[in-house]
Design a protein around this motif. Structure first.
Motif, PDB file in Angstrom:
ATOM      1  N   ASP A  72      59.532  57.882 -25.149  1.00 57.90           N
ATOM      2  CA  ASP A  72      60.852  58.499 -25.004  1.00 57.90           C
ATOM      3  C   ASP A  72      60.706  60.022 -25.094  1.00 57.90           C
ATOM      4  N   LEU A  73      60.965  60.691 -23.975  1.00 58.72           N
ATOM      5  CA  LEU A  73      60.764  62.144 -23.927  1.00 58.72           C
ATOM      6  C   LEU A  73      61.974  62.944 -24.385  1.00 58.72           C
ATOM      7  N   LYS A  74      63.135  62.327 -24.440  1.00 60.02           N
ATOM      8  CA  LYS A  74      64.368  63.062 -24.738  1.00 60.02           C
ATOM      9  C   LYS A  74      64.279  63.848 -26.048  1.00 60.02           C
ATOM     10  N   GLN A  76      61.525  64.818 -27.466  1.00 63.99           N
ATOM     11  CA  GLN A  76      60.297  65.613 -27.538  1.00 63.99           C
ATOM     12  C   GLN A  76      60.290  66.838 -26.631  1.00 63.99           C
ATOM     13  N   LEU A  77      61.269  66.912 -25.729  1.00 70.24           N
ATOM     14  CA  LEU A  77      61.346  68.031 -24.795  1.00 70.24           C
ATOM     15  C   LEU A  77      62.645  68.797 -24.999  1.00 70.24           C
ATOM     16  N   ASN A  79      66.169  70.411 -23.775  1.00 70.41           N
ATOM     17  CA  ASN A  79      67.212  69.806 -22.952  1.00 70.41           C
ATOM     18  C   ASN A  79      66.947  70.076 -21.461  1.00 70.41           C
ATOM     19  N   ASP A  81      64.045  70.885 -19.947  1.00 70.35           N
ATOM     20  CA  ASP A  81      62.827  70.200 -19.499  1.00 70.35           C
ATOM     21  C   ASP A  81      63.072  68.714 -19.281  1.00 70.35           C
ATOM     22  N   TYR A  82      63.810  68.101 -20.200  1.00 71.43           N
ATOM     23  CA  TYR A  82      64.089  66.668 -20.076  1.00 71.43           C
ATOM     24  C   TYR A  82      64.931  66.383 -18.838  1.00 71.43           C
ATOM     25  N   LYS A  83      65.996  67.140 -18.644  1.00 75.35           N
ATOM     26  CA  LYS A  83      66.855  66.930 -17.477  1.00 75.35           C
ATOM     27  C   LYS A  83      66.139  67.280 -16.175  1.00 75.35           C
ATOM     28  N   SER A  86      62.992  64.344 -15.720  1.00 70.20           N
ATOM     29  CA  SER A  86      63.336  62.920 -15.718  1.00 70.20           C
ATOM     30  C   SER A  86      63.658  62.339 -14.346  1.00 70.20           C
ATOM     31  N   LYS A 115      55.250  63.760 -18.309  1.00 72.55           N
ATOM     32  CA  LYS A 115      56.080  62.666 -17.798  1.00 72.55           C
ATOM     33  C   LYS A 115      55.206  61.469 -17.424  1.00 72.55           C
TER      34      LYS A 115
END
Length: 166
Positions: A72-74, A76-77, A79, A81-83, A86, A115
């Motif tokens: 789960d990257l949410k 760990q990254l 906001n 970077d995650y958006k 993903s 990712k």
């Protein structure tokens, strides 16, 4: 100053000097030019690279995890970077890895690699093969990469030439 970046499939994107300067490669290639053609980057990938450069020209690069705690990257990254990382398909993510190498954008390269690593975490090879198909682009060969990138990679590598088994 604004530079127009043109992808191999003819898509054009404007980039500010501040955003352009995040890439040593682009900064060097764009000297005294108003347009720069990137023959090795497709339009979809270049659109993402431009989005990334525009964001980080206005804010400091985020800290990326050196070790994944979970798939789960949410958490760990950042906001952004995650958006950012993903939604793209695996194919596009591999193109981002290549673009990160080509354009000397280590943070982008590492983000895309994270990712892929998160996806692969705790999966059997057959599960991975089902998701990642044959459309994954090949990585750039050394002769296509700028000489400075090859030298930097070789200098930072822990592998000594005498330890390579042929």
């Amino acid at each position: 100053m604004t530079v127009t970046l043109k992808s191999k499939d003819g898509k054009e994107f404007s980039l500010s000097e501040e955003a352009l300067n995040l890439s040593k490669y682009l900064k060097e290639k764009a000297k005294d030019k108003k347009e720069l053609v990137l023959d090795d980057v497709n339009g979809e990938t270049l659109a993402l690279v431009v989005e990334y450069l525009n964001h980080y020209s206005k804010s400091e690069l985020s800290k990326l995890p050196t070790e994944l705690k979970s798939a789960d990257l949410k958490s760990q990254l950042s906001n952004f970077d995650y958006k950012f990382i993903s939604p793209p398909s695996f194919e596009t993510t591999f193109y981002l890895i290549n673009a990160g190498l080509l354009l000397n954008l280590e943070h982008l390269h590492d983000l895309a690699c994270i990712k892929i690593a998160a996806f692969m975490r705790d999966k059997a090879p057959d599960e991975i093969n089902k998701e990642i198909d044959a459309d994954v682009p090949p990585f750039y060969e050394d002769e296509k990469l700028p000489k400075e990138i090859i030298e930097e990679t070789n200098e930072s590598s822990d592998v000594k030439e005498e330890n390579i088994i042929e």
